[in-house]
Scaffold this active site. Structure first.
Site, PDB file in Angstrom:
ATOM      1  N   LEU A  15     -11.628  19.536  12.933  1.00  0.00           N
ATOM      2  CA  LEU A  15     -11.078  20.013  14.322  1.00  0.00           C
ATOM      3  C   LEU A  15     -11.131  21.746  14.272  1.00  0.00           C
ATOM      4  O   LEU A  15     -11.686  22.402  14.846  1.00  0.00           O
ATOM      5  CB  LEU A  15      -9.776  19.625  14.667  1.00  0.00           C
ATOM      6  CG  LEU A  15      -9.105  20.120  15.665  1.00  0.00           C
ATOM      7  CD1 LEU A  15      -9.654  19.665  16.979  1.00  0.00           C
ATOM      8  CD2 LEU A  15      -7.789  19.439  15.724  1.00  0.00           C
ATOM      9  N   GLU A  72      -1.364  21.848  10.578  1.00  0.00           N
ATOM     10  CA  GLU A  72      -0.222  21.206  11.543  1.00  0.00           C
ATOM     11  C   GLU A  72       0.383  21.269  12.298  1.00  0.00           C
ATOM     12  O   GLU A  72       1.480  20.631  13.082  1.00  0.00           O
ATOM     13  CB  GLU A  72      -0.055  20.267  10.731  1.00  0.00           C
ATOM     14  CG  GLU A  72      -0.327  19.127   9.312  1.00  0.00           C
ATOM     15  CD  GLU A  72      -1.628  18.227   9.882  1.00  0.00           C
ATOM     16  OE1 GLU A  72      -1.683  17.555  11.255  1.00  0.00           O
ATOM     17  OE2 GLU A  72      -2.536  17.738   9.038  1.00  0.00           O
TER      18      GLU A  72
END
Length: 398
Positions: free
Chosen positions: A140, A377
């Site tokens: 990603l 994250e």
């Protein structure tokens, strides 16, 4: 029943948070803790120094049922969320890179296929990934698109029945030894975030290469790489049929962040335990460091922070088990617990003095690992803005 005496109090779990675990959760805790301490901990400093994690570790984790353990079917253990969190805690008590592998494998790559994939994709990949026979990664993040994945430049275009992917992904955990990558790409720039789709890309597909990222000073037990996609041609059935838009990858990130909330408790606990033991043995001015008021203050504050982080993780685990956990609550947990763990690691290092910066003790290794966990994250800023939007009702991202 008589009140709990000081002699009975567990100095590492001063609020007896683990007493709330169920029988299965305690069994998983004990099994993973024993494995982590006997099979992983004796070697982790060497792996950290060598900037690697042996591939054979993956099969051991699979044999224990830890890969995709919170998923149902396809060879996965199907445990509850709290049980998965406990496993993450015990792995990160040894090293954040070990938990990071399990998070990426199970909560990113496997979860993406399990939640959004076709039955054929699930059957092909999930059993092998659960067994540790295949490794997955999750593409990603890009060199210029970290906190804002909607700005990704990786493109997927149709060419007849096929898809052709071009672009690059950066800081991709597990990629140097992965067998399959879940790659997110923009299929229609005019649609913005709604045009983002996920693709299952077997490693070895022509045009797909991985460059290992070296010279890292943190998370060295977690192998990391750059994905380069140059005219990667995939069949029509490579797309994840259930995922359209950013909701697909963001749902996977929520799963992984939940594991971080628990993992951070493990790193914090390990630093606190090390400092507590060291302070009891190291003598200065004729008595142990633990006998000095300022040292006791540091240790007491660590004990409180570990207890608070444990309570937060346990509460979020029960919410997730009940199907009531909101992404904003995950942001609260990730933000608070990683902050607490990093504070504990830094304080523990001061108790160990010069010994604290060596690989003979785990504290500095945890500390530099947590510097990365703090920003991956979701950075502190992004989690604060998510919480801010929830409590004020005002969007402040853009």
């Amino acid at each position: 029943m008589s009140p709990l005496s000081v002699a009975e109090l567990d100095p590492v779990d001063v609020l007896a948070v683990d007493d709330e675990l169920g029988e299965t959760e305690r069994d998983i805790r004990d099994t993973v803790r024993a494995f982590a301490r006997t099979e992983l901990a004796p070697h982790v400093a060497e792996w950290f120094e060598a900037d690697t994690m042996p591939r054979e570790v993956v099969k051991h984790l699979g044999a224990l049922g830890l890969l995709g353990m919170h998923l149902d079917g396809y060879g996965c253990a199907g445990t509850g969320a709290t049980a998965y969190g406990v496993a993450c805690r015990e792995l990160e008590a040894v090293d954040s890179g070990l938990r990071s592998f399990v998070s990426t494998q199970g909560s990113l790559a496997m979860y993406a296929i399990h939640r959004w994939g076709s039955e054929e994709q699930k059957q092909r990949w999930l059993p092998a990934m659960a067994a540790g026979e295949a490794v997955g990664c999750f593409g990603l993040t890009e060199p210029d698109a970290g906190s804002d994945p909607s700005a990704m430049r990786t493109r997927a275009r149709r060419d007849g029945d096929d898809w052709v992917l071009d672009g690059s992904k950066m800081w991709i955990t597990n990629s140097p030894f992965a067998d399959v990558a879940v790659v997110w790409a923009q299929t229609d720039p005019e649609r913005g975030a709604k045009g983002i789709r996920g693709f299952v890309v077997p490693v070895g597909t022509p045009g797909f290469t991985v460059n290992k990222i070296t010279r890292k000073l943190s998370l060295r037990v977690s192998v990391t790489g750059e994905l380069v996609l140059d005219g990667v041609r995939l069949p029509a059935d490579a797309v994840l049929p259930g995922a359209a838009g950013l909701s697909g990858p963001l749902s996977c990130l929520s799963e992984a962040r939940f594991g971080i909330i628990w993992g951070a408790v493990g790193a914090a606990r390990a630093c606190y335990e090390t400092a507590l033991e060291y302070a009891g043995q190291r003598e200065q001015f004729g008595r142990p460091l633990a006998g000095f008021q300022l040292t006791q203050r540091k240790l007491s504050e660590m004990a409180v922070q570990v207890a608070q982080a444990s309570l937060l993780a346990a509460r979020l685990g029960r919410l997730k088990d009940a199907g009531r956990l909101d992404p904003v609550q995950i942001s609260v947990g990730k933000l608070a617990n990683v902050r607490a763990a990093l504070d504990i690691a830094r304080s523990a290092r001061t108790i160990l003095g010069g010994n604290g910066i060596t690989l003979e003790y785990p504290v500095f290794r945890h500390m530099v690992n947590l510097e990365t966990v703090l920003t991956y994250e979701g950075t502190e800023e992004m989690h604060l803005l998510s919480i801010g939007k929830a409590v004020t009702g005002v969007q402040a991202f853009r």
